[in-house]
Motif scaffolding. Structure first.
Motif, PDB file in Angstrom:
ATOM      1  N   ASN A 178      63.128 -33.796  32.110  1.00 51.23           N
ATOM      2  CA  ASN A 178      61.738 -33.958  32.527  1.00 51.23           C
ATOM      3  C   ASN A 178      60.791 -32.915  31.947  1.00 51.23           C
ATOM      4  O   ASN A 178      59.598 -32.941  32.248  1.00 51.23           O
ATOM      5  N   ALA A 179      61.314 -31.997  31.119  1.00 58.00           N
ATOM      6  CA  ALA A 179      60.401 -31.108  30.400  1.00 58.00           C
ATOM      7  C   ALA A 179      59.545 -31.919  29.433  1.00 58.00           C
ATOM      8  O   ALA A 179      58.408 -31.567  29.138  1.00 58.00           O
ATOM      9  N   SER A 192      64.936 -28.265  28.839  1.00 57.95           N
ATOM     10  CA  SER A 192      65.357 -28.021  30.219  1.00 57.95           C
ATOM     11  C   SER A 192      66.690 -28.710  30.457  1.00 57.95           C
ATOM     12  O   SER A 192      66.860 -29.878  30.092  1.00 57.95           O
ATOM     13  N   SER A 211      67.812 -28.807  33.613  1.00 62.70           N
ATOM     14  CA  SER A 211      67.792 -28.900  35.076  1.00 62.70           C
ATOM     15  C   SER A 211      68.453 -30.169  35.587  1.00 62.70           C
ATOM     16  O   SER A 211      69.147 -30.150  36.605  1.00 62.70           O
ATOM     17  N   TYR A 256      67.643 -29.855  42.660  1.00 60.49           N
ATOM     18  CA  TYR A 256      66.817 -29.905  41.453  1.00 60.49           C
ATOM     19  C   TYR A 256      65.931 -28.668  41.388  1.00 60.49           C
ATOM     20  O   TYR A 256      65.136 -28.405  42.295  1.00 60.49           O
ATOM     21  N   PRO A 288      63.423 -27.405  38.746  1.00 55.68           N
ATOM     22  CA  PRO A 288      62.699 -27.569  37.484  1.00 55.68           C
ATOM     23  C   PRO A 288      62.255 -26.238  36.900  1.00 55.68           C
ATOM     24  O   PRO A 288      62.034 -25.265  37.620  1.00 55.68           O
ATOM     25  N   THR A 289      62.133 -26.231  35.589  1.00 54.19           N
ATOM     26  CA  THR A 289      61.718 -25.018  34.883  1.00 54.19           C
ATOM     27  C   THR A 289      60.189 -24.951  34.810  1.00 54.19           C
ATOM     28  O   THR A 289      59.483 -25.838  35.294  1.00 54.19           O
ATOM     29  N   TYR A 311      56.374 -30.592  30.773  1.00 57.18           N
ATOM     30  CA  TYR A 311      55.914 -31.362  31.920  1.00 57.18           C
ATOM     31  C   TYR A 311      56.619 -30.919  33.200  1.00 57.18           C
ATOM     32  O   TYR A 311      56.081 -31.096  34.297  1.00 57.18           O
ATOM     33  N   GLU A 312      57.784 -30.300  33.078  1.00 60.15           N
ATOM     34  CA  GLU A 312      58.509 -29.867  34.269  1.00 60.15           C
ATOM     35  C   GLU A 312      57.728 -28.796  35.038  1.00 60.15           C
ATOM     36  O   GLU A 312      57.940 -28.636  36.240  1.00 60.15           O
ATOM     37  N   VAL A 343      55.831 -30.766  37.415  1.00 60.66           N
ATOM     38  CA  VAL A 343      56.763 -31.260  38.437  1.00 60.66           C
ATOM     39  C   VAL A 343      57.103 -30.153  39.421  1.00 60.66           C
ATOM     40  O   VAL A 343      57.134 -30.368  40.641  1.00 60.66           O
ATOM     41  N   LYS A 344      57.328 -28.960  38.904  1.00 55.58           N
ATOM     42  CA  LYS A 344      57.695 -27.820  39.765  1.00 55.58           C
ATOM     43  C   LYS A 344      56.571 -27.488  40.746  1.00 55.58           C
ATOM     44  O   LYS A 344      56.827 -27.257  41.938  1.00 55.58           O
TER      45      LYS A 344
END
Length: 459
Positions: A307-308, A348, A350, A417, A419-420, A424-425, A428-429
């Motif tokens: 998802n990065a 990522s 993740s 999960y 995320p970094t 895009y992560e 999300v984070k």
């Protein structure tokens, strides 16, 4: 009367049968590359020793031994072996097989093993037709599938069968099968007195990609189509000419294939497009199957980027379709484009680490019950049992979010999960951190007996 679907009626004379069919093992210990299934401590061995063979679904890639295993089991138990294909058969044929099994048991006290190839192709009503007869033991069902049975086989049938997972056959095991076929004077190619170069043997095993049937078919083609002047030796050049598949540049230990794909993968992970395309071209010019490379790149898009950059998976799949449409050399550039995109995308792992952690937890905790408030409640009985009670519909709340637990009670509050801050992560984070903080506050208030402070205002 013998069933129309008894495989033995359909066999060709041995001289007309392909080498792969002639060389099918007849004993469990001769099945290549599946020691976890055939070994002395395996579930299958134990069942055979106790005389309690069960219905099963065999899940594995092509050529790993699913059909062969079913025939071996029938031979070891003395049961009648009936084989049908889900592609060609329907409910009518199933009923005929069941009726023949009933007569066979009544007249001859003989059990029936029904092997269904590509069982995932049966629809729900066709699979339902098996249920009472599998449950009663009238037939022992052995279904074979290359697709994930949890998606393709109905739960009622899965619950009555054991799942046996077969693996792609390792290259060393494939090589041993090929050597056995060359030496066998009864069913194999032994009467031809052939020898094979080590490089040719390694090439045949690598091309098979874990598929023993493909390996034996290719060996037979190479043996029958040897170039003039090569005598009784199957050479690497002869294999390449017979199969129109150029060999990779293997080193003496046969590891170059894996070295190259490792170099490509690590160059992509290291965000070096120059090195990535260099190793990609080394593989393409060396004769590697482009779809093998693309499959690895599709995996990379989820494992190392995730998802990065969610577009990475789509770009790679589009490259695969472009190559499928164009072929070489025109389609090669689509693979290069995808490789450069993957190399320059934010990274990522993740999703990869999350999946590994969840697999570990599932294995450790088993199949925990679904919380009642998120169970489906299509009937009044289910509603009376509390199914769906207390469920909050997210879209009724601001930002379509409401703090409530969705994991089993034993795992409530677990976070898998992480995320970094890359690509895009990062977005999300930020979103996930906000939601998790709200959920944590709600859970703490609930423990204290404080009022429910969730925003109940619909949007």
């Amino acid at each position: 009367m013998t069933s129309l679907f008894d495989y033995r009626e359909q066999e060709s004379p041995s001289g007309m049968r392909p080498l792969a069919d002639r060389m099918r093992p007849e004993k469990l210990e001769d099945l290549a590359g599946q020691p976890h299934v055939t070994g002395p401590d395996s579930l299958l061995r134990s069942a055979l020793e106790k005389g309690t063979l069960f219905s099963m679904i065999l899940w594995g890639p092509p050529g790993c031994g699913k059909t062969t295993l079913a025939r071996i089991l029938a031979g070891m138990t003395g049961a009648a072996y009936v084989q049908i294909s889900a592609v060609l058969s329907g409910v009518k044929e199933i009923r005929e097989v069941v009726e023949a099994a009933r007569r066979r048991r009544g007249e001859f006290q003989k059990d029936t093993i029904l092997f269904v190839d590509e069982v995932h192709r049966f629809n729900k009503s066709q699979q339902d037709a098996f249920l009472p007869h599998v449950e009663s033991g009238l037939v022992t069902l052995i279904g074979a599938t290359t697709e994930n049975p949890s998606f393709e086989v109905i739960p009622a049938l899965m619950s009555r069968c054991r799942l046996i997972v077969l693996n792609p056959v390792p290259e060393e095991a494939v090589r041993q099968v090929l050597l056995r076929a060359l030496a066998d004077t009864e069913k194999g190619l032994g009467k031809m007195g052939l020898e094979i170069e080590p490089e040719a043997l390694a090439h045949l095993a690598a091309l098979a990609d874990g598929d023993v049937r493909t390996a034996l078919n290719n060996l037979e083609a190479a043996a029958l189509l040897r170039p003039a002047g090569t005598g009784v030796t199957i050479t690497l050049a002869g294999v390449e000419q017979a199969l129109d598949k150029k060999a990779l540049l293997y080193d003496k230990s046969g590891e170059e294939h894996y070295n190259l794909i490792s170099a490509l993968h690590k160059s992509l992970r290291g965000s070096d497009p120059d090195a990535a395309v260099y190793w990609l071209e080394r593989m393409l010019s060396g004769g590697e199957d482009p779809f093998y490379i693309l499959r690895r790149m599709v995996r990379f898009a989820s494992e190392d980027i995730g998802n990065a950059d969610p577009s990475a998976l789509g770009v790679t799949l589009n490259a695969m379709e472009a190559y499928r449409f164009l072929g070489s050399p025109e389609g090669d550039l689509a693979i290069v484009q995808a490789a450069v995109y993957l190399a320059t995308a934010p990274k990522s792992n993740s999703l990869y680490t999350m999946h590994g952690e969840i697999k570990r937890v599932v294995k450790q905790t088993g199949y925990l019950p679904v919380p009642k408030h998120i169970r489906n409640a299509p009937t009044n009985l289910m509603k009376d049992l509390g199914y769906g009670k207390g469920y909050k519909y997210a879209h009724d709340f601001k930002e379509a979010f409401v703090p409530q637990d969705y994991l089993p009670e034993k795992l409530a509050g677990s976070l898998f999960y992480h995320p970094t801050q890359r690509g895009y992560e990062k977005t999300v984070k930020e979103r996930l951190d906000k939601w998790r903080a709200l959920k944590k506050r709600y859970r703490e208030n609930e423990k204290k007996g404080a009022p429910d402070d969730r925003d109940q205002t619909p949007e």
